[in-house]
Design a protein around this motif. Structure first.
Motif, PDB file in Angstrom:
ATOM      1  N   SER A  40       0.821  -1.207   0.000  1.00  0.00           N
ATOM      2  CA  SER A  40       0.000   0.000   0.000  1.00  0.00           C
ATOM      3  C   SER A  40       0.859   1.263   0.000  1.00  0.00           C
ATOM      4  N   ARG A  41       0.255   2.339  -0.442  1.00  0.00           N
ATOM      5  CA  ARG A  41       0.938   3.636  -0.392  1.00  0.00           C
ATOM      6  C   ARG A  41       1.180   4.042   1.059  1.00  0.00           C
ATOM      7  N   SER A  42       0.274   3.680   1.951  1.00  0.00           N
ATOM      8  CA  SER A  42       0.473   4.033   3.363  1.00  0.00           C
ATOM      9  C   SER A  42       1.679   3.294   3.938  1.00  0.00           C
ATOM     10  N   PHE A  43       1.923   2.048   3.499  1.00  0.00           N
ATOM     11  CA  PHE A  43       3.141   1.339   3.922  1.00  0.00           C
ATOM     12  C   PHE A  43       4.371   2.117   3.482  1.00  0.00           C
ATOM     13  N   LEU A  44       4.381   2.569   2.227  1.00  0.00           N
ATOM     14  CA  LEU A  44       5.534   3.309   1.712  1.00  0.00           C
ATOM     15  C   LEU A  44       5.761   4.582   2.518  1.00  0.00           C
ATOM     16  N   ARG A  45       4.705   5.329   2.766  1.00  0.00           N
ATOM     17  CA  ARG A  45       4.831   6.582   3.519  1.00  0.00           C
ATOM     18  C   ARG A  45       5.304   6.336   4.947  1.00  0.00           C
ATOM     19  N   GLN A  46       4.654   5.391   5.610  1.00  0.00           N
ATOM     20  CA  GLN A  46       4.978   5.119   6.997  1.00  0.00           C
ATOM     21  C   GLN A  46       6.399   4.598   7.155  1.00  0.00           C
ATOM     22  N   SER A  47       6.794   3.669   6.304  1.00  0.00           N
ATOM     23  CA  SER A  47       8.136   3.091   6.424  1.00  0.00           C
ATOM     24  C   SER A  47       9.216   4.108   6.055  1.00  0.00           C
ATOM     25  N   ARG A  48       8.900   5.022   5.145  1.00  0.00           N
ATOM     26  CA  ARG A  48       9.854   6.095   4.818  1.00  0.00           C
ATOM     27  C   ARG A  48      10.065   7.011   6.010  1.00  0.00           C
ATOM     28  N   MET A  49       8.982   7.375   6.673  1.00  0.00           N
ATOM     29  CA  MET A  49       9.061   8.324   7.790  1.00  0.00           C
ATOM     30  C   MET A  49       9.654   7.703   9.051  1.00  0.00           C
ATOM     31  N   GLU A  50       9.337   6.435   9.287  1.00  0.00           N
ATOM     32  CA  GLU A  50       9.786   5.783  10.516  1.00  0.00           C
ATOM     33  C   GLU A  50      11.212   5.269  10.430  1.00  0.00           C
ATOM     34  N   GLY A  51      11.707   5.036   9.231  1.00  0.00           N
ATOM     35  CA  GLY A  51      13.041   4.462   9.092  1.00  0.00           C
ATOM     36  C   GLY A  51      13.039   3.015   9.551  1.00  0.00           C
ATOM     37  N   LEU A  52      14.201   2.505   9.855  1.00  0.00           N
ATOM     38  CA  LEU A  52      14.336   1.105  10.261  1.00  0.00           C
ATOM     39  C   LEU A  52      13.915   0.947  11.716  1.00  0.00           C
ATOM     40  N   ARG A  53      12.881   0.156  11.938  1.00  0.00           N
ATOM     41  CA  ARG A  53      12.396  -0.122  13.289  1.00  0.00           C
ATOM     42  C   ARG A  53      12.300  -1.626  13.476  1.00  0.00           C
ATOM     43  N   LYS A  54      12.491  -2.047  14.707  1.00  0.00           N
ATOM     44  CA  LYS A  54      12.428  -3.467  15.039  1.00  0.00           C
ATOM     45  C   LYS A  54      11.067  -4.040  14.644  1.00  0.00           C
ATOM     46  N   ASN A  55      11.087  -5.224  14.065  1.00  0.00           N
ATOM     47  CA  ASN A  55       9.890  -5.962  13.650  1.00  0.00           C
ATOM     48  C   ASN A  55       9.075  -5.248  12.575  1.00  0.00           C
ATOM     49  N   ARG A  56       9.678  -4.343  11.838  1.00  0.00           N
ATOM     50  CA  ARG A  56       8.999  -3.655  10.741  1.00  0.00           C
ATOM     51  C   ARG A  56       9.768  -3.900   9.450  1.00  0.00           C
ATOM     52  N   THR A  57       9.054  -3.998   8.364  1.00  0.00           N
ATOM     53  CA  THR A  57       9.699  -4.152   7.070  1.00  0.00           C
ATOM     54  C   THR A  57      10.305  -2.815   6.672  1.00  0.00           C
ATOM     55  N   GLN A  58      11.563  -2.839   6.305  1.00  0.00           N
ATOM     56  CA  GLN A  58      12.266  -1.628   5.899  1.00  0.00           C
ATOM     57  C   GLN A  58      11.721  -1.137   4.562  1.00  0.00           C
ATOM     58  N   ALA A  59      11.621   0.173   4.429  1.00  0.00           N
ATOM     59  CA  ALA A  59      11.141   0.776   3.182  1.00  0.00           C
ATOM     60  C   ALA A  59      12.131   0.511   2.055  1.00  0.00           C
ATOM     61  N   PRO A  60      11.619   0.395   0.842  1.00  0.00           N
ATOM     62  CA  PRO A  60      12.546   0.324  -0.284  1.00  0.00           C
ATOM     63  C   PRO A  60      13.283   1.652  -0.430  1.00  0.00           C
ATOM     64  N   PRO A  61      14.501   1.639  -0.973  1.00  0.00           N
ATOM     65  CA  PRO A  61      15.242   2.889  -1.167  1.00  0.00           C
ATOM     66  C   PRO A  61      14.446   3.854  -2.047  1.00  0.00           C
ATOM     67  N   PHE A  62      14.572   5.131  -1.746  1.00  0.00           N
ATOM     68  CA  PHE A  62      13.860   6.149  -2.521  1.00  0.00           C
ATOM     69  C   PHE A  62      14.757   7.356  -2.716  1.00  0.00           C
ATOM     70  N   ILE A  63      14.365   8.221  -3.631  1.00  0.00           N
ATOM     71  CA  ILE A  63      15.083   9.473  -3.855  1.00  0.00           C
ATOM     72  C   ILE A  63      14.087  10.616  -3.746  1.00  0.00           C
ATOM     73  N   LYS A  64      14.580  11.782  -3.359  1.00  0.00           N
ATOM     74  CA  LYS A  64      13.730  12.974  -3.317  1.00  0.00           C
ATOM     75  C   LYS A  64      14.252  13.968  -4.334  1.00  0.00           C
ATOM     76  N   ILE A  65      13.335  14.459  -5.133  1.00  0.00           N
ATOM     77  CA  ILE A  65      13.645  15.506  -6.106  1.00  0.00           C
ATOM     78  C   ILE A  65      12.729  16.663  -5.733  1.00  0.00           C
ATOM     79  N   GLY A  66      13.292  17.644  -5.052  1.00  0.00           N
ATOM     80  CA  GLY A  66      12.447  18.688  -4.487  1.00  0.00           C
ATOM     81  C   GLY A  66      11.557  18.053  -3.432  1.00  0.00           C
ATOM     82  N   ARG A  67      10.256  18.221  -3.580  1.00  0.00           N
ATOM     83  CA  ARG A  67       9.308  17.600  -2.644  1.00  0.00           C
ATOM     84  C   ARG A  67       8.823  16.246  -3.137  1.00  0.00           C
ATOM     85  N   ALA A  68       9.166  15.887  -4.365  1.00  0.00           N
ATOM     86  CA  ALA A  68       8.691  14.635  -4.960  1.00  0.00           C
ATOM     87  C   ALA A  68       9.545  13.447  -4.516  1.00  0.00           C
ATOM     88  N   VAL A  69       8.878  12.372  -4.155  1.00  0.00           N
ATOM     89  CA  VAL A  69       9.543  11.122  -3.803  1.00  0.00           C
ATOM     90  C   VAL A  69       9.448  10.190  -5.008  1.00  0.00           C
TER      91      VAL A  69
END
Length: 80
Positions: A23-52
């Motif tokens: 889900s998009r919410s998984f992507l947003r949440q995992s990006r904001m939270e970073g690596l946390r115990k028992n959570r799936t790490q977000a896939p790598p992303f890039i930011k171009i201005g405000r765009a992810v």
């Protein structure tokens, strides 16, 4: 026939969600939270201005890193 997404190198959040089946919410949440115990790490992303954006090759590597090499234990005994 290939979809337009398969030919792209850079994906939006919505395209990434569809490509990896999360889900998009998984992507947003995992990006904001970073690596946390028992959570799936977000896939790598890039930011171009405000765009992810997500690079297809990074998503493919991320998916491969979650591949299981063995079956999960079967509950309730073996079936014949």
């Amino acid at each position: 026939m290939k979809s337009a997404t398969q030919d792209k190198r850079v994906f939006t959040e919505q395209e990434t969600s569809h490509y990896i089946g999360m889900s998009r919410s998984f992507l947003r949440q995992s990006r904001m939270e970073g690596l946390r115990k028992n959570r799936t790490q977000a896939p790598p992303f890039i930011k171009i201005g405000r765009a992810v954006r997500y690079l297809k090759e990074d998503l493919d590597q991320w998916l491969d890193s979650h591949r299981k090499m063995h079956q999960l234990p079967h509950e309730g005994g073996a079936h014949v």
